[in-house]
Design an enzyme around this catalytic site. Sequence first.
Site, PDB file in Angstrom:
ATOM      1  N   GLU A 115       5.118  31.664  25.290  1.00 21.24           N
ATOM      2  CA  GLU A 115       4.183  31.601  26.415  1.00 21.24           C
ATOM      3  C   GLU A 115       4.189  32.999  27.024  1.00 21.24           C
ATOM      4  OE1 GLU A 115       2.353  29.016  27.250  1.00 21.24           O
ATOM      5  OE2 GLU A 115       3.391  27.205  26.547  1.00 21.24           O
ATOM      6  N   HIS A 152       0.859  31.303  22.819  1.00 20.08           N
ATOM      7  CA  HIS A 152       0.256  30.608  23.962  1.00 20.08           C
ATOM      8  C   HIS A 152       0.332  31.475  25.212  1.00 20.08           C
ATOM      9  CE1 HIS A 152       0.213  26.463  22.149  1.00 20.08           C
ATOM     10  NE2 HIS A 152       1.053  27.081  21.323  1.00 20.08           N
TER      11      HIS A 152
HETATM   12 ZN    ZN Z   1      -0.811  26.499  25.059  1.00 22.15          ZN
END
Ligand code: ZN
Length: 318
Positions: free
Chosen positions: A282, A200
């Site tokens: 992330e 992500h």
């Molecule tokens: Zn995401």
Amino acid sequence: MSYDENQPSMPPRRFGRGNLTIVIAALVPTALAGWLAWQVMSGPDENEPPRALPSGSTAAGKPAPPASPSPSATSATASPSPSPSPSKGRAGASGPLAGRVVVVDPGHNPGNFQHTSEINKLVDIGTNRKECDTTGTSTNAGYTEAEFSLDVSQRLRTLLEKQGATVKFTHTNDRPFGPCVDERARIGNKAKADAVISIHADGSAVGNRGFHVILPALVKGGAADTANIVGPSRDLGERIAGKFVRATGSAPSNYVGDGTGLDVREDLGGLNLSVVPKVFIECGNMRDPKDAALLTSSNWRQKAAQGMADGISSYLDR
Ligand code: ZN
């Protein structure tokens, strides 16, 4: 972007450098600690205090759907692209990771923007019910998190297959939307994966920068029981965080994880329903111009994939 933008992680604490050193000694893996120690000693330009706004507390959770690819988005996805072909069976593959199965989960799906009613349907994540999926975020220029995550995933696959690993994807943007978070978890489980990584990029306030790896919390409820994966997932995540720093030169998040580059969450179905070691990463904040410049660079994405591959290899070789 994390799946639940309405439930931000623990608010960052402010602390002085002396305390930071103690936190480093207590919490972070060796590679990360070394890097952070260097940061503390040398006074870099990324040592702003943690921002008051946690992830998801801005409008970042509602990115405008990109009407059409912008020039920058196009250039971001061009140039040395990894093989677009689906993962092939690698029976008889040789290399240090031969016989090991890695499931790569590219976060979101570009089609989610056009299927909001479907992805808003609730699914059972064991501990509670939650949206099937979210749209993900995008840069201000319209480069979507879903495009980013698939690109990095493809680069990662190439690197892992070179070492002999069998790599499976949860999807390749080859479906209208999704899969839902519960299905993403089941794919890893069904593959009996030795490691799973969900890729992500975040959507947070300008000035919030850096990457963080999300580890499963200890949860039990319904089909969710992470007791067997909390330990190995932390090992996997710490190794990825350390190698990610080394490969990209990027700093751990300045707004989540108190500078460790690690966060623990109990609200993500993709982690709660996993029975195999799994982490999310992330990679940066798409809404911050400086992070966005990195995330839209194919050279940087290659480094990001390399960091993940190195972390996964380190974990599987241990
Ligand atoms: Zn995401």
